[in-house]
Each structure stands twice: as C-alpha cells, then as structure tokens.
Design a protein around this motif. Structure first.
Motif, PDB file in Angstrom:
ATOM      1  N   GLU A 146       0.725  -1.157   0.193  1.00  0.00           N
ATOM      2  CA  GLU A 146       0.068  -0.107   0.031  1.00  0.00           C
ATOM      3  C   GLU A 146       0.805   1.403  -0.107  1.00  0.00           C
ATOM      4  O   GLU A 146       1.584   1.657   1.097  1.00  0.00           O
ATOM      5  CB  GLU A 146      -0.870   0.088   1.272  1.00  0.00           C
ATOM      6  N   ASP A 186      -5.472   3.099  -2.184  1.00  0.00           N
ATOM      7  CA  ASP A 186      -6.417   4.030  -1.014  1.00  0.00           C
ATOM      8  C   ASP A 186      -6.421   5.326  -1.627  1.00  0.00           C
ATOM      9  O   ASP A 186      -5.517   6.106  -1.837  1.00  0.00           O
ATOM     10  CB  ASP A 186      -5.692   3.921   0.084  1.00  0.00           C
ATOM     11  N   HIS A 213      -9.523   1.134  -1.035  1.00  0.00           N
ATOM     12  CA  HIS A 213      -9.935   1.947   0.095  1.00  0.00           C
ATOM     13  C   HIS A 213     -10.408   3.148  -0.054  1.00  0.00           C
ATOM     14  O   HIS A 213      -9.817   3.927  -0.696  1.00  0.00           O
ATOM     15  CB  HIS A 213      -8.729   1.970   1.182  1.00  0.00           C
ATOM     16  N   GLU A 257     -12.232   2.934   4.935  1.00  0.00           N
ATOM     17  CA  GLU A 257     -11.121   3.061   6.090  1.00  0.00           C
ATOM     18  C   GLU A 257     -10.904   4.444   6.593  1.00  0.00           C
ATOM     19  O   GLU A 257     -10.151   5.326   5.619  1.00  0.00           O
ATOM     20  CB  GLU A 257      -9.767   2.641   5.323  1.00  0.00           C
TER      21      GLU A 257
HETATM   22 ZN    ZN Z   1      -5.744   1.976   3.479  1.00  0.00          ZN
END
Ligand code: ZN
Length: 284
Positions: A146, A186, A213, A257
């Motif tokens: 990530e 994300d 995310h 998230e």
């Molecule tokens: Zn994340």
C-alpha cells in the motif's frame, strides 16, 4: 457499468473505521448485521488472541476477509533488525491465513532512526517484499503493497507512488496471470497523483489491484493521520477513482477506511456503519 453500492455485499469495513471501541467479536457481529460483505481487521485486534476462533467467527458471519492490516515496518538500522522485522511479518501472515484473509497489507515503514538514506530504506523494502511473497504463497495469502501519501515518507512509508509499488511487483514477480503480489489503492494516498489513472490502468492490466480503500481528504485537515473524512465530505473525486479502478478490471469489494479521532471514532459503531452505507450509495 458502475456497480451499485447500495448493495452492501459489495462493500467492506476496515475495522479501524469503527475506532477499536469493542472486541473484534463484537465488531464482526456489528459489521455482518449491518449487511456488509466484507471486513478488514487489524493485528491489534487479533494478536495474542485465539486466532483460529476469530477465523471461525468470520466464516460463520459470512464476511469476506480482505486485507489483514498491517505489516511491521521493514527498514532497520542493521541486518538483525531487518530480519526481525521480516520475521514479525511472517508470523502476521500466518495469522492472516488463519483468518482466511485474501491479502496481507504492507505499510512498509520510513527511515530507520538516524538515517538520511531513503534509497537504502526502499531497497530493504524490496528485499523484504520478496521474502514475504514466498512466505505468503506458502500460506495462501497474497501480499498487497500500500503506497502512502508522501507526507508519511519519513516515518510510515518510503513507498509513496502506485507506480513504485507496481515497479516492485514487476521486478520481483515478473509477468503472471494470477499474481500473488499487488497493491492496495487507497484514495487518501493517491488522489493527488497526476499519473494515478495511468497507474490504475497498469495495475488492473496486471491483475495487481488487491484492494481499493475509500474515505475523503478534509479541508482543512487537522491531523494527516487521524483526521480522515467520510466519502463526500472532502475534495477527493472518490467516485471517479472507483470508476477508474473498476474500468481497470477490479471486481473486489470496496473498503471504507477512516481514521477519525475527533469525529467518527467518537460515535457508536452502528451509527458509523449506517453513515458508511449512506455514503457508499451517494458519494462513492
Ligand atoms: Zn488504506
């Protein structure tokens, strides 16, 4: 055609969103009862507990377990420290397997104390990723890198760009139809990147999108770690990025998230779960 996120079976809750207010058993129960299709738990909720039993609960609740969050930071001042960090992550991957998690989420870490050598930190991350990929394959757990927003480069992630994550994947695993190494995308970390859509397409073409995310970037942001917003409350084109990820072939669950110390974490879990459902439908 874009999927309709009023269908919560397409949506997942990263448990950090609920502020770690209750034991993971209660969190699992609440997320399942609210109708969500998946969950992404954290090590702090699981380690030192009966991990097999938690895995059984997740299966009984019929929740897909997406990423298991997250890795011990990799870069260390010396080889022994590096190897200890890798080993801690192997044990976490063992737990991810017991939980039935699809992937182990790697937040790779920044510079070791006293270091000014970010290139060396990045090299350690690539080395460790290769080692952990082997371990993950043996346990049936994918490894998801990530990339984090560059504001965290010093202390949380010297891996900042989706393109860097994909370069590591390609270098270590090469081209394969069913990769074990990929990336979590994300929106909080990549929304600002002028090349993000190019890189999302690249990730999708390689089947390397292992998670997506969502949250939002508030203006002003009072704390870059724990002042994330609910989708729709900030400046990120969340819907646009979701469309890009799905156009690239991502068919997995969309995971919310949100780290929000002063807002969402103070609310009862069921209230936050309901708000997430609403914003999945209207702003994601
Ligand atoms: Zn994340």
């Amino acid at each position: 055609m874009a999927r309709d996120l009023r269908d919560l079976s397409l949506c997942a809750i990263n448990t950090a969103t609920l502020g770690f207010q209750a034991p993971v058993e209660q969190v699992i129960e609440a997320v399942a009862r609210a109708g969500y299709g998946g969950i992404a738990p954290w090590r702090r909720e699981v380690e030192g507990r009966d991990v097999k039993a938690i895995g059984r609960r997740l299966r009984d609740a019929r929740l897909k377990v997406l990423g298991y969050c997250r890795s011990t930071y990799i870069p260390a001042s010396d080889r022994a420290g590096f190897l200890a960090n890798v080993e801690a992550n192997r044990r976490a991957i063992d737990d991810a397997a017991l939980l039935g998690a699809d992937s182990f989420v790697m937040v790779v870490g920044g510079l070791p104390a006293g270091s000014k050598d970010i290139a060396a930190a990045r090299a350690q991350v690539a080395d460790a990723t290769g080692l952990l990929l082997d371990h993950g394959k043996g346990r049936g757990v994918k490894i998801a890198l990530e990339p984090l927003h560059p504001v965290y480069a010093a202390d949380r992630s010297c891996l900042s760009l989706l393109s860097e994550a994909l370069d590591i994947c390609d270098a270590i695993e090469g081209v394969t139809a069913s990769p074990w190494l990929g990336a979590c995308i994300d929106v909080y970390h990549v929304w600002w990147d002028p090349n993000v859509k190019r890189d999302i397409a690249r990730a999708g073409a390689a089947n390397r999108i292992f998670g997506f995310h969502v949250c939002d970037w508030l203006v002003p942001t009072e704390d870059v770690l724990n002042d994330r917003g609910m989708m729709g409350d900030g400046v990120i084109g969340v819907r646009d990025l979701r469309a890009a990820v799905e156009a690239a072939g991502y068919a997995g669950l969309i995971e919310v998230e949100i780290f929000s110390a002063k807002n969402w974490w103070k609310r009862p879990m069921n209230e936050t779960l309901k708000a997430c459902a609403g914003r999945f439908a209207t702003a994601t």
